[in-house]
Design a protein around this motif. Structure first.
Motif, PDB file in Angstrom:
ATOM      1  N   GLN A  78     -26.723 -16.777  34.348  1.00 36.86           N
ATOM      2  CA  GLN A  78     -25.902 -17.964  34.109  1.00 36.86           C
ATOM      3  C   GLN A  78     -25.350 -17.984  32.685  1.00 36.86           C
ATOM      4  OE1 GLN A  78     -28.691 -21.046  35.322  1.00 36.86           O
ATOM      5  NE2 GLN A  78     -27.473 -21.423  37.172  1.00 36.86           N
ATOM      6  N   ALA A  79     -26.182 -17.657  31.713  1.00 39.98           N
ATOM      7  CA  ALA A  79     -25.764 -17.701  30.316  1.00 39.98           C
ATOM      8  C   ALA A  79     -24.664 -16.689  30.013  1.00 39.98           C
ATOM      9  CB  ALA A  79     -26.960 -17.458  29.402  1.00 39.98           C
ATOM     10  N   ASN A  80     -24.655 -15.567  30.747  1.00 39.63           N
ATOM     11  CA  ASN A  80     -23.692 -14.500  30.480  1.00 39.63           C
ATOM     12  C   ASN A  80     -22.588 -14.409  31.534  1.00 39.63           C
ATOM     13  OD1 ASN A  80     -24.815 -13.015  28.015  1.00 39.63           O
ATOM     14  ND2 ASN A  80     -26.599 -13.287  29.319  1.00 39.63           N
ATOM     15  N   ASN A  81     -22.479 -15.430  32.384  1.00 38.99           N
ATOM     16  CA  ASN A  81     -21.457 -15.473  33.430  1.00 38.99           C
ATOM     17  C   ASN A  81     -21.470 -14.231  34.315  1.00 38.99           C
ATOM     18  OD1 ASN A  81     -20.376 -18.024  32.717  1.00 38.99           O
ATOM     19  ND2 ASN A  81     -19.366 -17.057  30.982  1.00 38.99           N
ATOM     20  N   ILE A  82     -22.681 -13.810  34.697  1.00 39.70           N
ATOM     21  CA  ILE A  82     -22.833 -12.619  35.535  1.00 39.70           C
ATOM     22  C   ILE A  82     -22.897 -13.047  36.994  1.00 39.70           C
ATOM     23  CG2 ILE A  82     -24.357 -10.691  36.121  1.00 39.70           C
ATOM     24  CD1 ILE A  82     -25.215 -10.673  33.163  1.00 39.70           C
ATOM     25  N   LYS A  83     -22.113 -12.377  37.817  1.00 43.09           N
ATOM     26  CA  LYS A  83     -22.109 -12.647  39.246  1.00 43.09           C
ATOM     27  C   LYS A  83     -23.109 -11.749  39.970  1.00 43.09           C
ATOM     28  CE  LYS A  83     -19.036 -12.845  43.248  1.00 43.09           C
ATOM     29  NZ  LYS A  83     -17.648 -12.675  43.698  1.00 43.09           N
ATOM     30  N   TYR A 116     -18.940  -9.558  36.465  1.00 41.90           N
ATOM     31  CA  TYR A 116     -18.894 -10.902  35.906  1.00 41.90           C
ATOM     32  C   TYR A 116     -18.182 -11.845  36.864  1.00 41.90           C
ATOM     33  CZ  TYR A 116     -20.507  -8.739  31.620  1.00 41.90           C
ATOM     34  OH  TYR A 116     -21.254  -8.049  30.694  1.00 41.90           O
ATOM     35  N   ASN A 117     -18.336 -13.147  36.625  1.00 42.95           N
ATOM     36  CA  ASN A 117     -17.713 -14.151  37.490  1.00 42.95           C
ATOM     37  C   ASN A 117     -16.193 -14.040  37.509  1.00 42.95           C
ATOM     38  OD1 ASN A 117     -20.137 -15.331  38.328  1.00 42.95           O
ATOM     39  ND2 ASN A 117     -20.223 -16.632  36.520  1.00 42.95           N
ATOM     40  N   ASP A 118     -15.606 -13.524  36.441  1.00 45.18           N
ATOM     41  CA  ASP A 118     -14.147 -13.389  36.397  1.00 45.18           C
ATOM     42  C   ASP A 118     -13.658 -12.093  37.051  1.00 45.18           C
ATOM     43  OD1 ASP A 118     -14.874 -11.455  34.547  1.00 45.18           O
ATOM     44  OD2 ASP A 118     -13.865 -12.396  32.843  1.00 45.18           O
ATOM     45  N   SER A 141     -27.644 -10.672  43.049  1.00 38.50           N
ATOM     46  CA  SER A 141     -26.557 -11.562  42.629  1.00 38.50           C
ATOM     47  C   SER A 141     -27.143 -12.886  42.154  1.00 38.50           C
ATOM     48  CB  SER A 141     -25.588 -11.818  43.784  1.00 38.50           C
ATOM     49  OG  SER A 141     -26.223 -12.575  44.798  1.00 38.50           O
ATOM     50  N   LEU A 142     -26.335 -13.633  41.431  1.00 44.35           N
ATOM     51  CA  LEU A 142     -26.752 -14.953  40.965  1.00 44.35           C
ATOM     52  C   LEU A 142     -27.059 -15.851  42.152  1.00 44.35           C
ATOM     53  CD1 LEU A 142     -27.218 -17.041  38.760  1.00 44.35           C
ATOM     54  CD2 LEU A 142     -24.762 -17.515  38.778  1.00 44.35           C
TER      55      LEU A 142
END
Length: 107
Positions: free
Chosen positions: A9-14, A27-29, A59-60
């Motif tokens: 969550q802190a690093n926007n990892i998917k 990443y989420n993007d 995955s997250l």
């Protein structure tokens, strides 16, 4: 596992995928990057978790579901132990009262 979820969550990892000694991070993007585990101590817990679970990726979303399922598990041991202690106390009190009455009647 909770620390890994927070790291995601802190690093926007998917998603993270283990590829030999490297981790492919999505990443989420949508951006993807490969990191070598030989020089990145921060990612080693993720590798260890994947290996311990026999997985190649996580995955997250999966981590969040696992976290929720663990929260839903109830731990009844404190209630069982507490009930046993209270029950033992009541039994001890009853025995003490009975013995006290018997001693009082014998005099």
């Amino acid at each position: 596992m909770e620390q890994i979820r927070q790291f995601f969550q802190a690093n926007n990892i998917k998603q993270v995928e283990l590829q030999g000694e490297d981790l492919l991070i999505t990443y989420n993007d949508g951006k993807k990057e490969t990191y070598s585990l030989s020089n990145n101590q921060e990612l080693k817990p993720i590798k260890n978790y994947l290996q311990s679970q026999g997985k190649k990726s996580i995955s997250l979303e999966e981590l969040t579901e696992l976290s929720k399922s663990q929260e839903n598990k109830k731990n009844y041991w404190p209630w069982i132990i507490g009930g046993g202690v209270i029950l033992a106390g009541i039994i001890g009190l009853v025995i003490w009262l009975v013995m006290r009455k018997k001693k009082g009647g014998e005099e």
